[in-house]
Design an enzyme around this catalytic site. Structure first.
Site, PDB file in Angstrom:
ATOM      1  N   GLY A  87       0.881  -1.564  -0.176  1.00  0.00           N
ATOM      2  CA  GLY A  87      -0.027  -0.073  -0.121  1.00  0.00           C
ATOM      3  C   GLY A  87       0.778   0.800   0.448  1.00  0.00           C
ATOM      4  N   GLY A  88       0.174   2.228  -0.343  1.00  0.00           N
ATOM      5  CA  GLY A  88       0.798   3.740   0.323  1.00  0.00           C
ATOM      6  C   GLY A  88       2.173   3.952   1.412  1.00  0.00           C
ATOM      7  N   PHE A  89       1.895   3.156   2.218  1.00  0.00           N
ATOM      8  CA  PHE A  89       2.956   3.094   3.658  1.00  0.00           C
ATOM      9  C   PHE A  89       3.494   1.877   3.233  1.00  0.00           C
ATOM     10  CE2 PHE A  89      -0.749   5.333   5.586  1.00  0.00           C
ATOM     11  CZ  PHE A  89      -0.225   6.910   4.689  1.00  0.00           C
ATOM     12  N   GLY A  90       3.620   1.083   2.707  1.00  0.00           N
ATOM     13  CA  GLY A  90       4.782  -0.019   2.819  1.00  0.00           C
ATOM     14  C   GLY A  90       4.171  -1.691   2.352  1.00  0.00           C
ATOM     15  N   ASP A 112     -11.369   7.638   4.527  1.00  0.00           N
ATOM     16  CA  ASP A 112     -10.070   6.965   3.341  1.00  0.00           C
ATOM     17  C   ASP A 112     -11.926   5.658   2.926  1.00  0.00           C
ATOM     18  OD1 ASP A 112      -9.248   6.770   1.083  1.00  0.00           O
ATOM     19  OD2 ASP A 112      -7.366   5.896   2.327  1.00  0.00           O
TER      20      ASP A 112
END
Length: 847
Positions: free
Chosen positions: A544-547, A660
């Site tokens: 995902g966007g964070f890892g 979100d």
């Protein structure tokens, strides 16, 4: 006779003449220029004199309806009602007449709108007439060609299926022809029980009885060409001739009588039973001229939720329903008529969220059959099971036995308790308010004092042992670092989550800043490596966007999901702290459970429960996999997401805005139950705070509300907007972003165009076919469009949404045009950045 004396006589004659011209007698037809008056009890009768159409009244104060009944029978048996959901109250001005366009309209002088209408277009307005036929069918037809039928009551049955009538599905109009019970004997409005035809993909079909048009509690069995599986007597019966018809326009069953001198009806009673009765001329003098042939289900105990929410069914009483202690009937008037559909209400509200009040308590109800929709809990003792329910504000009851702990959230339905004391179920503990008086303990005080004395002595001994053990442990572990506090491999998911005994947890690094502990276990990095096989590529679920996200496995074989915060993500530190702070305090069946975390050096890791069915977008937007989401599953997912958001907005300890909501952030467990995940963007707002502002807009394009995307303003209505987009995506199986069709930039615009043109059913995901009731589908689309209106004030709250979803009788407003559907150029190339992992996390996007 003088001139003055003749005037009253002439006026009287004129009135008689006008009445003869403009009112209706007992003829079987009436046409334009005539009317039926409720005040004059006008009516029309079929030629045989068997049926009559006119006005009847029910209830106190009286309410008036237009209907059809058997004319000659003792006791008015109503077989059809025109305005069952819109009663008349002023009989002096109520009438049935023809409108200028040739339609039948039911009017009341005080109202500008008709109470009921045939509502057809392109009629030959000057040649239509209405007629009541000998089979009880009320028709609107062409006077010049009687075989041309424009409208008939048989296509719009109420609670009664007449011989010659059709029950099934009109494929052209996508309208089911079904029976819906009266609310009670005095109220013909829509009751909770229905009979409809279910058609399976292989072409087989059966009739089903449902509660609230959703919960099936009886079926006829599949039609084999001669009879239904559960009704074998149909093959050789001498009374009825059943037939099945299926063509391009409709699929339906009808039946006729071998002996035309008999009269027969099939109807669904207000108690949820399907009955078939016959009448013979020899019975005409009886107080009840009807002979009951059969009734199904045979026992009222098989009717689902007969006693409504929190009502208890007793099988051998004249009044089968009752309310438990601490509850009272919703309406004494309704229960007098044996209408328990509204169930029971609490006398006192629960104290869960009132920190300064006394605690709620549990009342034991013995020998109860378990209501459905229970949630299994891993508590190993009755006390821990009780605490699990007490600490969950949504929990209303629990039970504990050899099979484990079950808890119920929300209203309890279908509780049954045999009156003869027979063994039927188990003891259920129902949550009651602290204001509800408990059973007196008079006469047992000496026992209480003995128990207290023993407990005090035992507690003192345990405290002494605990102090000694604590001192010994501190001496043994002196000099060890807090970072090695817990081994993830030894963690047991079947036990409740508590803070580590030495106080070490994910927020220790924040104590210096004065931040509060969140009671969340801290696992060592070494044990996380072991659980994920050194973050093996084979265990990687996605990124995902964070890892990246990895699948892990513990020594007991239990599976977990491990989310790593990317070292390159400078934006992720705050989101990591946010997620650990928020999720650790949230407990709800529709929220993903955070098990713990790991902080060592630069590594920041979150440990979640593993979701074997991945995320909603994994199925919803895949042409092959989306077929696994049938309508029952999709509706279940929509309801679960709504319940989770309602908890965040209203019932959690902190009011939380997710910010979100999207399909990739909806995870699915082994039973396809939805769980909201990824709280990195979430924000806490005060109980009285309606709106907040941010200078940093984050989220995913296509799901952000206009006020948030354009002005940085967010509120609970921002989540409502995202939920509306999600709902429309689930119904259609299409993404909102990048959706182009008929000139629409996105799915919202397409849905609005279909709604505006009264073609909402075209939005449906055609790959899985029509649901049992297409009206449910239209209702969900209506709710979705209400949620995505441009002005936040116009959008409902999640409490309103849950009410609209769970109660089909709640009327819906007409939505306004959604946001992001005007003033855009459909040729703009929009790039969508989405989570690509199957566990799903949000993507940070610049404004």
């Amino acid at each position: 006779m003088g001139l003055d004396g003749t005037r009253p006589f002439l006026l009287f004659v004129l009135l008689l003449f006008l009445r003869a011209c403009f009112s209706v007698n007992t003829d079987d037809t009436f046409s334009k220029g005539q009317s039926l008056s409720a005040m004059n009890t006008d009516s029309i009768s079929s030629k045989s004199g068997r049926y009559e159409l006119g006005f009847f009244e029910r209830g106190t104060p009286p309410k008036f309806y237009l209907g059809i009944w058997f004319k000659r029978l003792v006791g008015q048996k109503i077989v059809w009602v025109a305005n069952r959901e819109n009663h008349l109250s002023d009989p002096s001005t109520s009438r049935l007449e023809f409108s200028e366009d040739g339609n039948l309209v039911l009017l009341e002088a005080s109202s500008k709108k008709p109470f009921w209408s045939t509502n057809l277009e392109n009629l030959p307005s000057n040649s239509t007439e209405a007629a009541l036929l000998d089979d009880g069918n009320f028709v609107l037809r062409d006077r010049s060609n009687l075989s041309t039928i424009f409208w008939e009551s048989f296509d719009h049955p109420t609670d009664t299926w007449m011989p010659g009538g059709k029950l099934g599905i009109d494929k052209a109009g996508k309208v089911p022809k079904q029976l819906i019970s009266w609310k009670n004997s005095d109220d013909p409005s829509l009751g909770p029980f229905s009979l409809s035809l279910r058609i399976y993909p292989n072409g087989s079909s059966e009739f089903i009885l449902q509660w609230n048009r959703s919960q099936v509690y009886w079926s006829t069995g599949v039609w084999n060409g001669e009879t239904f599986g559960s009704l074998p007597w149909m093959r050789s019966n001498p009374i009825y001739n059943y037939s099945f018809v299926s063509n391009a326009n409709e699929t339906y069953f009808n039946y006729s009588l071998y002996n035309s001198s008999m009269m027969s009806i099939s109807f669904i009673d207000s108690t949820g039973q399907l009955e078939q009765k016959t009448w013979l001329s020899a019975n005409e003098s009886k107080s009840d001229p009807w002979d009951l042939l059969w009734a199904n289900p045979k026992s009222l105990s098989d009717v689902y939720a007969l006693c409504g929410a929190f009502g208890i069914y007793h099988d051998n009483t004249s009044h089968p329903c009752d309310c438990p202690k601490g509850f009272e009937p919703f309406s004494d008037t309704q229960t007098t008529l044996n209408d328990w559909s509204s169930g029971c209400l609490r006398r006192h509200p629960l104290q869960c969220e009132n920190r300064n009040a006394k605690k709620d308590w549990f009342q034991k109800i013995p020998n109860i059959t378990s209501p459905i929709n229970w949630k299994a809990y891993s508590a190993v003792s009755a006390r821990r099971c009780e605490l699990a329910c007490m600490n969950n504000c949504s929990c209303t009851a629990y039970t504990h036995n050899s099979s484990g702990c079950l808890i119920w959230e929300g209203a309890l339905l279908n509780m049954q308790q045999p009156s003869d004391g027979g063994e039927a179920g188990q003891d259920i503990y129902l949550r009651l308010s602290a204001d509800e008086p408990q059973i007196s303990t008079k006469g047992t005080k000496w026992k209480v004092w003995v128990i207290v004395a023993v407990l005090v002595a035992a507690t003192g001994l345990i405290l002494c042992l605990s102090v000694c053990f604590s001192i010994k442990r501190k001496l043994k572990h002196k000099g060890e670092t807090a970072a090695s506090s817990n081994d993830l491999m030894l963690f047991d998911l079947s036990t409740e989550i508590h803070a580590i005994s030495d106080g070490t947890n994910c927020q220790d690094s924040d104590k210096k800043r004065g931040k509060k502990d969140v009671e969340l276990p801290l696992f060592s990095y070494e044990s996380v490596l072991a659980a994920t096989d050194n973050f093996s590529t084979a265990n990687k679920l996605g990124e995902g966007g964070f890892g990246p996200v990895y699948k892990g496995k513990l020594l007991r074989g239990q599976e977990i999901a491990v989310k790593m915060l990317s070292k390159r993500s400078g934006q992720g530190i705050e989101e990591f702290r946010n997620e650990t702070t928020l999720i650790a305090k949230l407990q709800h069946r529709n929220l993903v459970k955070l098990l713990g975390c790991c902080i060592e050096g630069d590594e920041k890791i979150l440990i979640y429960e593993y979701m074997p069915n991945k995320s909603l977008d994994f199925y919803l937007f895949d042409p092959a996999k989306k077929q696994m989401l049938d309508w029952g599953t999709r509706i279940h997912i929509i309801e679960g997401i709504a319940q989770g958001l309602l908890y965040l907005h209203q019932y959690s300890r902190l009011r939380i805005i997710h910010r979100d909501m999207k399909p990739s952030n909806i995870l699915l467990d082994s039973e396809m139950n939805p769980k909201i995940s990824d709280f990195g963007m979430a924000r806490i707002v005060g109980d009285n705070e309606l709106q907040a502002n941010t200078n940093r807009i984050v989220g995913t394009f296509g799901y952000m509300s206009p006020e948030y995307a354009m002005e940085g303003l967010y509120s609970i209505k921002s989540d409502v907007f995202s939920f509306g987009v999600l709902l429309l995506e689930i119904v259609s199986g299409k993404k909102n972003t990048g959706f182009y069709n008929h000139g629409s930039l996105n799915l919202l615009g397409y849905a609005w165009e279909l709604w505006r043109d009264d073609q909402s059913l075209e939005l449906m995901d055609s790959t899985i076919g029509y649901p049992t009731s297409t009206s449910i589908l239209v209702r969900y689309i209506n709710i979705g469009l209400l949620c995505v209106q441009e002005n936040p004030v116009d959008r409902p709250t999640m409490l309103d949404v849950v009410s609209m979803i769970s109660n089909e009788h709640v009327p819906l407003l007409t939505p306004k045009q959604p946001a992001f559907t005007v003033g855009r150029n459909p040729t703009i190339n929009l790039t969508e950045n989405c989570s690509i992992n199957s566990v799903t996390f949000s993507v940070m996007e610049a404004r």
